[in-house]
Design a protein around this motif. Structure first.
Motif, PDB file in Angstrom:
ATOM      1  N   ASP A 253      11.491   5.475   0.739  1.00 30.12           N
ATOM      2  CA  ASP A 253      12.695   6.295   0.825  1.00 30.12           C
ATOM      3  C   ASP A 253      13.412   6.271  -0.524  1.00 30.12           C
ATOM      4  OD1 ASP A 253      12.331   6.828   3.672  1.00 30.12           O
ATOM      5  OD2 ASP A 253      12.824   4.709   3.932  1.00 30.12           O
ATOM      6  N   VAL A 254      14.498   7.027  -0.651  1.00 25.23           N
ATOM      7  CA  VAL A 254      15.212   7.080  -1.924  1.00 25.23           C
ATOM      8  C   VAL A 254      16.709   6.936  -1.677  1.00 25.23           C
ATOM      9  CG1 VAL A 254      13.438   8.549  -2.961  1.00 25.23           C
ATOM     10  CG2 VAL A 254      15.468   9.612  -1.942  1.00 25.23           C
ATOM     11  N   ILE A 255      17.416   6.479  -2.714  1.00 25.09           N
ATOM     12  CA  ILE A 255      18.871   6.450  -2.645  1.00 25.09           C
ATOM     13  C   ILE A 255      19.413   7.652  -3.406  1.00 25.09           C
ATOM     14  CG2 ILE A 255      18.941   3.957  -2.389  1.00 25.09           C
ATOM     15  CD1 ILE A 255      19.889   3.776  -5.287  1.00 25.09           C
ATOM     16  N   VAL A 256      20.583   8.108  -3.027  1.00 22.61           N
ATOM     17  CA  VAL A 256      21.164   9.286  -3.664  1.00 22.61           C
ATOM     18  C   VAL A 256      21.856   8.878  -4.955  1.00 22.61           C
ATOM     19  CG1 VAL A 256      21.477  10.356  -1.392  1.00 22.61           C
ATOM     20  CG2 VAL A 256      23.401   9.149  -2.472  1.00 22.61           C
ATOM     21  N   PRO A 257      22.036   9.806  -5.877  1.00 30.03           N
ATOM     22  CA  PRO A 257      22.766   9.478  -7.107  1.00 30.03           C
ATOM     23  C   PRO A 257      24.161   8.950  -6.788  1.00 30.03           C
ATOM     24  CG  PRO A 257      21.628  11.583  -7.334  1.00 30.03           C
ATOM     25  CD  PRO A 257      21.491  11.190  -5.898  1.00 30.03           C
ATOM     26  N   GLY A 258      24.547   7.901  -7.473  1.00 29.96           N
ATOM     27  CA  GLY A 258      25.863   7.313  -7.266  1.00 29.96           C
ATOM     28  C   GLY A 258      25.945   6.315  -6.133  1.00 29.96           C
ATOM     29  N   ALA A 259      24.840   6.102  -5.400  1.00 33.97           N
ATOM     30  CA  ALA A 259      24.873   5.227  -4.229  1.00 33.97           C
ATOM     31  C   ALA A 259      25.175   3.779  -4.607  1.00 33.97           C
ATOM     32  CB  ALA A 259      23.541   5.307  -3.478  1.00 33.97           C
TER      33      ALA A 259
ATOM     34  N   LYS B  92       0.813  -1.228   0.000  1.00 31.10           N
ATOM     35  CA  LYS B  92       0.000   0.000   0.000  1.00 31.10           C
ATOM     36  C   LYS B  92       0.840   1.269   0.000  1.00 31.10           C
ATOM     37  CE  LYS B  92      -2.873  -0.530   3.451  1.00 31.10           C
ATOM     38  NZ  LYS B  92      -4.064  -0.365   4.325  1.00 31.10           N
ATOM     39  N   ARG B  93       1.866   1.329  -0.809  1.00 35.45           N
ATOM     40  CA  ARG B  93       2.686   2.540  -0.885  1.00 35.45           C
ATOM     41  C   ARG B  93       2.747   3.084  -2.313  1.00 35.45           C
ATOM     42  NH1 ARG B  93       5.715   4.610   3.422  1.00 35.45           N
ATOM     43  NH2 ARG B  93       5.054   3.536   5.315  1.00 35.45           N
ATOM     44  N   ALA B  94       1.673   2.901  -3.070  1.00 35.49           N
ATOM     45  CA  ALA B  94       1.681   3.353  -4.463  1.00 35.49           C
ATOM     46  C   ALA B  94       1.970   4.840  -4.585  1.00 35.49           C
ATOM     47  CB  ALA B  94       0.341   3.024  -5.120  1.00 35.49           C
ATOM     48  N   ASN B  95       1.596   5.622  -3.585  1.00 33.67           N
ATOM     49  CA  ASN B  95       1.802   7.066  -3.659  1.00 33.67           C
ATOM     50  C   ASN B  95       3.250   7.472  -3.430  1.00 33.67           C
ATOM     51  OD1 ASN B  95      -0.924   7.485  -4.141  1.00 33.67           O
ATOM     52  ND2 ASN B  95      -1.413   7.787  -1.983  1.00 33.67           N
ATOM     53  N   TYR B  96       4.071   6.548  -2.941  1.00 33.19           N
ATOM     54  CA  TYR B  96       5.467   6.869  -2.654  1.00 33.19           C
ATOM     55  C   TYR B  96       6.459   6.035  -3.450  1.00 33.19           C
ATOM     56  CZ  TYR B  96       3.888   9.582   1.380  1.00 33.19           C
ATOM     57  OH  TYR B  96       3.301  10.512   2.191  1.00 33.19           O
ATOM     58  N   ILE B  97       6.098   4.819  -3.805  1.00 36.41           N
ATOM     59  CA  ILE B  97       7.088   3.901  -4.367  1.00 36.41           C
ATOM     60  C   ILE B  97       7.625   4.358  -5.719  1.00 36.41           C
ATOM     61  CG2 ILE B  97       5.486   2.326  -5.549  1.00 36.41           C
ATOM     62  CD1 ILE B  97       7.267   0.020  -4.453  1.00 36.41           C
ATOM     63  N   ALA B  98       6.871   5.138  -6.456  1.00 33.66           N
ATOM     64  CA  ALA B  98       7.374   5.628  -7.740  1.00 33.66           C
ATOM     65  C   ALA B  98       8.629   6.464  -7.532  1.00 33.66           C
ATOM     66  CB  ALA B  98       6.300   6.439  -8.463  1.00 33.66           C
ATOM     67  N   GLU B  99       8.620   7.310  -6.518  1.00 35.06           N
ATOM     68  CA  GLU B  99       9.795   8.142  -6.248  1.00 35.06           C
ATOM     69  C   GLU B  99      10.969   7.281  -5.807  1.00 35.06           C
ATOM     70  OE1 GLU B  99      10.638  12.540  -4.278  1.00 35.06           O
ATOM     71  OE2 GLU B  99       8.786  11.462  -3.810  1.00 35.06           O
ATOM     72  N   THR B 100      10.673   6.240  -5.032  1.00 33.26           N
ATOM     73  CA  THR B 100      11.726   5.313  -4.629  1.00 33.26           C
ATOM     74  C   THR B 100      12.350   4.650  -5.854  1.00 33.26           C
ATOM     75  OG1 THR B 100      10.634   4.848  -2.517  1.00 33.26           O
ATOM     76  CG2 THR B 100      12.208   3.215  -3.312  1.00 33.26           C
ATOM     77  N   LEU B 101      11.516   4.111  -6.731  1.00 42.23           N
ATOM     78  CA  LEU B 101      12.021   3.403  -7.904  1.00 42.23           C
ATOM     79  C   LEU B 101      12.730   4.349  -8.865  1.00 42.23           C
ATOM     80  CD1 LEU B 101       9.108   0.903  -8.631  1.00 42.23           C
ATOM     81  CD2 LEU B 101      11.050   0.672  -7.099  1.00 42.23           C
ATOM     82  N   GLU B 102      12.251   5.573  -8.958  1.00 45.54           N
ATOM     83  CA  GLU B 102      12.896   6.547  -9.841  1.00 45.54           C
ATOM     84  C   GLU B 102      14.327   6.835  -9.391  1.00 45.54           C
ATOM     85  OE1 GLU B 102      13.436   8.170 -13.034  1.00 45.54           O
ATOM     86  OE2 GLU B 102      11.274   7.903 -12.756  1.00 45.54           O
ATOM     87  N   SER B 103      14.580   6.724  -8.106  1.00 42.97           N
ATOM     88  CA  SER B 103      15.945   6.953  -7.619  1.00 42.97           C
ATOM     89  C   SER B 103      16.852   5.751  -7.861  1.00 42.97           C
ATOM     90  CB  SER B 103      15.917   7.274  -6.117  1.00 42.97           C
ATOM     91  OG  SER B 103      15.657   6.117  -5.323  1.00 42.97           O
ATOM     92  N   ILE B 104      16.251   4.577  -8.069  1.00 41.89           N
ATOM     93  CA  ILE B 104      17.029   3.335  -8.197  1.00 41.89           C
ATOM     94  C   ILE B 104      17.240   2.916  -9.637  1.00 41.89           C
ATOM     95  CG2 ILE B 104      17.001   0.858  -7.687  1.00 41.89           C
ATOM     96  CD1 ILE B 104      15.425   1.536  -5.121  1.00 41.89           C
TER      97      ILE B 104
END
Length: 349
Positions: free
Chosen positions: A93-99, A12-24
């Protein structure tokens, strides 16, 4: 060969997981896969993840027919993984570029059983930075089988956040796991049940933690006053002093902690009777009952004022209390702003 599997168990995190995946996803390569296990989410998680799977052949989506709980689902996603190491990551959550490149470099150089990375703490929009790091140190630290106390003292608190953990998959699979279903911290149980031959900590913030949207707030009193300390104090290979650096054995005996949970609206007379009444002395029960009976909005305003008065180090605590309590009001928000809400934080937007 797949060296690293980024493993996400979601619900149930459809509203957030897109941002997570976009960072990965832009950081994936032939060495790195992303495995998302969905515990039967009733929202549009499947559609969101499908869009990323269409973009990258390194994304795999697995949907469970029923929800088995966060611990069982993380266990399942590791079993589905193909990498030698698994980065257990959160779904908001998100990972930073280059992580990912930084993690791959460390894995290639030292091949640790456990790699723990530092993280920033931000608001729910990821704009305001509250804490630039969670570790008490910067740089790189290594731990052997005889350094358990140092590892726990340095990293125990950080390990409450699953997204900082990269673990050797074979070690995960050979250790006990089902015993820790229901603890909400299966990764901690797997990692600390026996000494680790080689662990590394990178004091570099490679993750951005999103706070203020926790699904656990309603259960917070039970989780942080009972489940978390019981888990940490269950491990036999660590000294009492090292465990106490992470959490007191019985934090619910501290009035200030009960007052905070009263301000959140999750400690009340029902919680006292259900969890504390049988454990306390007559003297303790008096003040514990008194806190449980405090008017919620008054308790909230009082705690917000006390925390904001402490300045920088408490800014994230104030934010979570204002955003997460059912007793939050315009009065408590004004008190937070007047007392320095967000002091020490910065807006990067």
């Amino acid at each position: 060969m797949t060296r690293l599997s980024i493993c996400i168990a979601t619900f149930k995190r459809a509203n957030y997981i897109a941002e997570t995946l976009e960072s990965i996803v832009p950081q994936l390569s032939d060495e790195v896969e992303l495995v998302v296990l969905d515990g039967a989410s009733p929202d549009h998680t499947a559609e969101v993840v499908a869009g990323f799977a269409a973009r990258s052949p390194h994304v795999r989506y697995i949907r469970e027919p029923i929800n088995s709980g966060i611990d069982a689902d993380f266990d399942k996603v590791v079993r589905h993984a193909r990498g030698t190491h698994c980065w257990l990551f959160s779904d908001d959550d998100v990972i930073v570029p280059g992580a990912i490149a930084r993690v791959l470099t460390e894995l290639a150089a030292s091949d640790p059983d456990l790699l723990v990375v530092d993280a920033e703490v931000r608001d729910k929009d990821l704009r305001t930075l509250f804490e630039p790091r969670r570790f008490r140190f910067s740089g790189r630290r290594a731990y052997g089988a005889g350094d358990g106390d140092a590892l726990l003292a340095d990293l125990g608190d950080a390990l409450s956040f699953i997204g900082c953990v990269i673990v050797r998959r074979s070690l995960w699979l050979e250790r006990e796991r089902e015993r820790y279903y229901g603890t909400l911290f299966i990764h901690v149980g797997v990692l600390l049940q026996a000494p680790l031959e080689h662990a590394v900590a990178l004091g570099e913030p490679l993750v951005r933690i999103r706070i203020g949207n926790a699904m656990w707030t309603a259960r917070g009193f039970h989780i942080w006053m009972f489940l978390w300390p019981e888990l940490i104090w269950s491990f036999a290979d660590f000294s009492a002093a090292a465990k106490a650096r992470v959490v007191p054995r019985e934090p619910w005996r501290q009035p200030q902690k009960l007052l905070v949970w009263r301000a959140y609206g999750v400690y009340d007379r029902g919680e006292f009777e259900a969890r504390l009444a049988a454990l306390t002395t007559t003297g303790e029960s008096r003040w514990m009952r008194a806190i449980a009976r405090l008017p919620g909005r008054c308790a909230h305003v009082a705690v917000v004022a006390l925390l904001t008065a402490r300045g920088h180090a408490r800014a994230s605590s104030v934010y979570q209390l204002v955003e997460g309590s059912r007793f939050s009001s315009s009065i408590s928000r004004v008190v937070a702003q007047f007392g320095g809400f967000g002091q020490g934080a910065r807006d990067d937007g």
